[in-house]
Design an enzyme around this catalytic site. Structure first.
Site, short mmCIF file in Angstrom:
data_model
loop_
_atom_site.label_atom_id
_atom_site.label_comp_id
_atom_site.label_asym_id
_atom_site.label_seq_id
_atom_site.Cartn_x
_atom_site.Cartn_y
_atom_site.Cartn_z
N GLY A 12 0.79 -1.23 0.00
CA GLY A 12 0.00 0.00 0.00
C GLY A 12 0.81 1.28 0.00
N SER A 13 2.06 1.22 -0.47
CA SER A 13 2.85 2.47 -0.47
C SER A 13 2.27 3.48 -1.47
CB SER A 13 4.33 2.21 -0.74
OG SER A 13 4.53 1.73 -2.04
N ASN A 14 1.76 2.98 -2.59
CA ASN A 14 1.09 3.90 -3.54
C ASN A 14 -0.20 4.44 -2.94
OD1 ASN A 14 2.30 4.20 -6.40
ND2 ASN A 14 2.69 2.06 -5.86
N ILE A 88 -11.40 -7.05 -12.03
CA ILE A 88 -12.57 -6.22 -11.71
C ILE A 88 -13.78 -6.80 -12.45
CG2 ILE A 88 -13.56 -3.89 -11.89
CD1 ILE A 88 -11.25 -4.13 -9.87
N ASN A 102 -5.73 1.92 -13.35
CA ASN A 102 -4.75 1.04 -12.73
C ASN A 102 -3.36 1.56 -13.05
OD1 ASN A 102 -3.66 -1.34 -11.49
ND2 ASN A 102 -3.32 -2.19 -13.54
N HIS A 104 0.44 -0.07 -13.78
CA HIS A 104 1.20 -1.30 -13.99
C HIS A 104 2.69 -0.94 -13.96
CE1 HIS A 104 1.80 -5.41 -15.26
NE2 HIS A 104 2.74 -4.97 -16.06
N ASP A 145 -4.71 -5.68 -17.77
CA ASP A 145 -3.69 -4.80 -18.38
C ASP A 145 -3.93 -4.47 -19.84
OD1 ASP A 145 -2.40 -4.90 -15.92
OD2 ASP A 145 -1.24 -6.66 -16.49
N GLU A 174 6.27 5.87 -9.89
CA GLU A 174 4.87 5.74 -9.44
C GLU A 174 4.51 6.85 -8.46
OE1 GLU A 174 4.01 0.99 -9.81
OE2 GLU A 174 4.84 1.68 -7.92
#
Ligand code: GAR
Length: 197
Positions: A12-14, A88, A102, A104, A145, A174
């Site tokens: 969960g760093s993003n 999803i 999303n 990637h 993707d 990111e």
């Protein structure tokens, strides 16, 4: 306010970076974190930042309806996937058309698809002898993707980079770009610019 739900399966760093970015934003806020993993560190991060987080089982995600109920209850307008590993379902795609994005950790269309996430992607990039990698932000459709690409940024690789070093370079991109791209997509999609005119 346009309200975001972040879907995350692991560290969960993003997610944390995105929550921090939109804290005190005039028109966009993170309302919720959703996960498929009750032990994911993202729950700790969300708690520390005062954001509610919930877990659903894989079966609940596949069906989509209980997730949809929660999103309605939290008046969510937009979904951001940040290290989320499940597909999803159609019910969510229909409820949020062009409103699910999303990130990637490579340059799609290369090194994507089912089972390609996190370090697996970086290992594949190294094994292919790539001289660069990067990030791809894209819309979500029913295939892993394959949704329309919104944004890409690249980083150069050295021939002796380990997968950890590649991961570090990609994470840097990111953190720098994902929140800004989300902000741009939401601003366009919800005509937020018009509100200030
Ligand atoms: C990120 O690098 C993200 O791009 C990747 O998982 C990592 C999650 O890190 N996503 C995928 O591989 C999706 N196919 P984080 O949990 O620390 O944000």
């Amino acid at each position: 306010m346009v309200r975001i739900a972040i879907f995350a399966s692991g560290n969960g760093s993003n997610a944390e970076n995105i929550i921090r970015y939109f804290k005190n934003h005039p028109s966009i806020e993170v309302g919720l974190v959703v996960s498929n993993n009750p032990h994911a560190y993202v729950h700790e991060r969300a708690k520390g930042l005062g954001i509610d987080s919930f877990t659903f089982t894989k079966a609940e995600f596949e069906d989509g309806y209980s997730v949809l109920e929660l999103l309605k209850r939290y008046t969510i307008d937009f979904i951001v996937l940040a290290g989320f590993m499940l597909k999803i379902p159609r019910s969510l795609l229909d409820a949020f058309p062009d409103k699910i994005v999303n990130i990637h950790p490579a340059l799609l269309p290369k090194h994507g698809g089912k089972g390609m996430y996190g370090d697996r992607v970086h290992r594949a990039v190294i094994e292919s002898g790539e001289t660069e990698s990067g990030i791809t932000v894209h819309y979500i459709n029913e295939n892993y993707d394959e949704g329309d690409i919104i944004f890409q940024a690249t980083c150069l690789l050295s021939s002796d980079d380990t997968y950890r070093e590649v991961a570090e370079k990609v994470h840097k991109l990111e953190y720098e770009f994902y929140p800004v791209v989300i902000e741009k997509v939401i601003t366009r999609s919800f005509h937020l610019d018009d509100e200030t005119k």
